[in-house]
Design a protein around this motif. Structure first.
Motif, short mmCIF file in Angstrom:
data_model
loop_
_atom_site.label_atom_id
_atom_site.label_comp_id
_atom_site.label_asym_id
_atom_site.label_seq_id
_atom_site.Cartn_x
_atom_site.Cartn_y
_atom_site.Cartn_z
N THR A 181 0.84 -1.19 0.00
CA THR A 181 0.00 0.00 0.00
C THR A 181 0.88 1.24 0.00
N SER A 182 0.35 2.34 -0.52
CA SER A 182 1.14 3.55 -0.62
C SER A 182 1.47 4.15 0.74
N GLU A 183 0.59 3.95 1.69
CA GLU A 183 0.88 4.30 3.08
C GLU A 183 0.80 3.04 3.90
N PHE A 184 1.75 2.87 4.82
CA PHE A 184 1.71 1.70 5.70
C PHE A 184 2.17 2.11 7.10
N LEU A 185 1.73 1.36 8.08
CA LEU A 185 2.19 1.53 9.46
C LEU A 185 3.35 0.58 9.69
N TRP A 186 4.29 1.00 10.53
CA TRP A 186 5.45 0.13 10.77
C TRP A 186 6.22 0.58 11.99
N GLN A 187 7.25 -0.22 12.30
CA GLN A 187 8.28 0.21 13.22
C GLN A 187 9.58 0.23 12.43
N GLU A 188 10.39 1.24 12.68
CA GLU A 188 11.70 1.32 12.03
C GLU A 188 12.75 1.60 13.10
N GLY A 189 13.71 0.69 13.22
CA GLY A 189 14.79 0.85 14.18
C GLY A 189 15.97 1.55 13.54
#
Length: 491
Positions: free
Chosen positions: A161-169
Motif C-alpha cells: 500500500t502507498s501508506e503503511f504503518l510500521w516500526q523502524e529501528g
C-alpha cells in the motif's frame, strides 16, 4: 461465508477475507487503506508484543517528523536515487477558496520542498550529528512506530500500500562488529516473534547485492512462504556501514582519542505482517488467527429459546464462565445479540478467525456441558460443567495447542515446499506448477538473475544462512557458484 476458494482464485479469496472479516478496505485515494477496528486491534496487539521485546532488548522509542527537507533527504545519494521515484512531496503550505473551489495558494510556496518520509534514515542521521561526539554517546538504540508513504503502482491490501504503518529501528555504534551483531540480533528477534506469536516460519538470509537496501552495505531478510507457493519478504535489517555517517559528517572520538565515522543499522516490519498472517494460515471459511495475537480469543454464544427459566440459567453459567476465564486476562467476547441467529454468529466468528467458540443452550444446560469449537481444526469438544475447577487450565492448554498446531501446519507446508533443483527446465516446470522455495545455484551476477526472472518470474529471495556452503554450477549459465540460493515467485 467466503465465496472464493484458495485453489481457484487466491487473490480474490484474500481480498474477500479482508473485507468480510472487517480488517480493512481501500479508501478513496488509490493505494491508501482504511484499517478498520478489527484490523487495527490486531495491529495493536502485534505492536504491543513486539514493542515489549524491543524494549527488553535495550531499545527505546522515539518519534521523528513526518516531513523531511529535500536537502536533508538528498544527502545519501544511493538512498535518494532509489526512493525518489516513489516520494510524495509537499510544495505549498495553504489552499484557498476561489469561486466555490479549493485551489493551491501559490503565494504559500515553500522555500524548500518537503518529502513525506518513505523511511527515516536521513532525518535521523541529520539529528544524530548533534547527539554524537564521543564513544561515550554510543551505542544509540532507537525504534520509531509510525507511518511511511511510498507511491505504489500495483497495490494490495496490507501487502503493498502507498501508506503503511510500521516500526523502524535506527541504531548507531562505535564499531563495525557491534553494528553487524545488532542487525543479526534483530533478525533473530523478528524470527522468534513470527514463530512464537504469529506462528509463521521463515527462512533467514542475506539479500544479493543488487537487491540490498540502497544506502546499506548488506541487507538481511526473512522470507515466509504463503499458501499459494509465493514468497513474502516479511522483515529486513540493514547494515548501513558508515554510509550515512559519512553523508551527514557524523564523527566521534573513539577509545584511542581518534576521530572516526559512526557505524549504523536500520531495520523494520510493517502492517505487511497482517497480509502474511492471512495468507499463511487462513482457509476457505475465513481467517485463522493464532491465539496469542487474536483480538478476540474466545467468543461465547448463548442459544436462547422461549423458556425464560433456561435463558436465566444460561446467563448465570456465562457469568461464571467469564469470571473464571478472566483470571488469566483472556480476551473474551460475549455475544448475546438477539437480532442475529446462532448460525449467523457461528459464521461471523469463523470468518473473523476467533480461536475458540463456546456455545451454551438448552441442551448444554440439560447435559451439564458446554460445546467448545476450535477454529484451527473446526472440531467440537464437549466439556463437563461439573469439572469447572479445571476449566481455566483446559482452556489455556487448548489455546496453547491451537497456537502450536497453526505453526506446525505452516512449518510442514514450508518444509515440503523446499526443493533442490539443478536443471533449468525442471526449475521452470516446478516454479510454474508448484511454486515454493527452490534451492539452486546462481553465478552471482545481476544479469543472470534478470534473465531467470524474465523467463520464470522467480527472483532470488535470499542467500540462506541455514543450508551451508555447497559448490556447484549456476542453474542457468553453468558458471561456478559457491552455494545455493533461494528462488521463488514473490509478492
Amino acid at each position: 461465508m467466503i465465496n472464493n476458494k484458495r485453489n481457484k482464485n487466491y487473490s480474490e479469496w484474500y481480498n474477500e477475507i479482508i473485507h468480510k472479516s472487517g480488517l480493512a478496505e481501500f479508501s478513496g485515494i488509490r493505494g491508501f487503506m482504511v484499517i478498520k477496528p478489527y484490523g487495527y486491534s490486531l495491529w495493536e496487539i502485534i505492536k504491543c508484543e513486539l514493542d515489549k521485546i524491543l524494549k527488553e532488548s535495550g531499545h527505546q522509542n522515539i518519534y521523528f517528523p513526518l516531513l523531511i527537507s529535500k536537502s536533508i533527504f538528498s544527502k545519501e545519494k544511493k538512498h535518494t536515487n532509489f526512493f525518489s521515484d516513489g516520494c510524495a512531496v509537499v510544495t505549498h503550505s495553504r489552499i484557498k477558496k476561489n469561486n466555490d473551489q479549493l485551489i493551491i495558494d501559490f503565494k504559500s510556496k515553500l522555500k524548500e520542498e518537503l518529502v513525506i518520509r518513505p523511511t527515516s534514515e536521513s532525518i535521523i542521521w541529520n539529528t544524530y550529528k548533534k547527539w554524537i561526539q564521543s564513544y561515550k554517546d554510543l551505542p544509540i538504540l532507537l525504534n520509531q512506530w509510525g507511518n511511511a508513504i511510498r507511491w505504489e503502482m500495483r497495490t494490495k491490501l496490507f501487502i503493498r500500500t502507498s501508506e503503511f504503518l510500521w516500526q523502524e529501528g535506527h541504531t548507531a555504534h562505535s564499531s563495525k562488529n557491534e553494528a553487524i551483531i545488532e542487525v543479526k540480533n534483530i533478525l533473530n528477534i523478528y524470527t522468534n516473534f513470527l514463530k512464537d506469536f504469529m506462528a509463521i516460519p521463515v527462512i533467514k538470509g542475506i539479500k544479493p547485492y543488487m537487491d540490498q537496501f540502497h544506502g546499506s552495505e548488506n541487507t538481511y531478510c526473512i522470507e515466509a512462504l504463503m499458501q499459494d507457493g509465493k514468497s513474502l519478504q516479511i522483515g529486513t535489517t540493514h547494515f548501513l556501514g558508515q554510509n550515512f555517517s559519512k553523508a551527514f559528517h557524523v564523527k566521534f572520538t573513539n577509545h584511542n582519542g581518534k576521530k572516526d565515522y559512526v557505524w549504523s543499522t536500520s531495520w523494520g516490519m510493517s502492517t505487511r505482517l497482517i497480509g502474511g498472517l492471512i495468507m499463511s494460515h487462513s482457509d476457505d471459511k475465513g481467517l485463522i488467527i493464532p491465539p496469542k495475537i487474536a483480538p478476540v480469543q474466545i467468543v461465547i454464544i448463548p442459544i436462547y429459546n422461549n423458556e425464560e427459566k433456561n435463558n436465566s440459567f444460561i446467563e448465570i453459567i456465562v457469568k461464571k464462565l467469564i469470571s473464571t476465564l478472566n483470571t488469566n486476562n483472556l480476551r473474551i467476547k460475549y455475544d448475546n445479540r438477539k437480532i442475529f441467529s446462532p448460525g449467523w454468529k457461528f459464521n461471523e466468528y469463523e470468518v473473523k478467525g476467533v480461536p475458540i467458540r463456546i456455545v451454551i443452550g438448552k441442551n448444554e444446560i440439560k447435559e451439564k456441558k458446554i460445546e467448545i469449537f476450535r477454529r484451527d481444526t473446526c472440531k467440537k469438544i464437549y466439556y463437563s460443567l461439573d469439572n469447572n475447577d479445571n476449566l481455566i487450565k483446559f482452556i489455556m492448554d487448548l489455546l496453547n495447542d491451537i497456537q502450536k498446531n497453526i505453526y506446525k501446519k505452516a512449518l510442514n507446508r514450508t518444509k515440503q515446499s523446499i526443493v533442490k533443483i539443478d536443471c533449468f527446465k525442471k526449475f521452470k516446470d516446478h516454479i510454474n506448477n508448484f511454486g515454493g522455495f527452490i534451492l539452486s545455484h546462481w553465478d552471482g551476477t545481476s544479469d543472470t538473475g534478470k534473465i531467470i526472472q524474465k523467463k520464470t518470474e522467480a527472483t532470488i529471495r535470499c542467500i540462506p544462512f541455514d543450508y551451508g556452503k555447497e559448490e556447484g554450477k549456476c542453474i542457468y549459465s553453468g558458471k561456478y557458484s559457491p552455494q545455493r540460493v533461494i528462488f521463488s515467485k514473490s509478492y
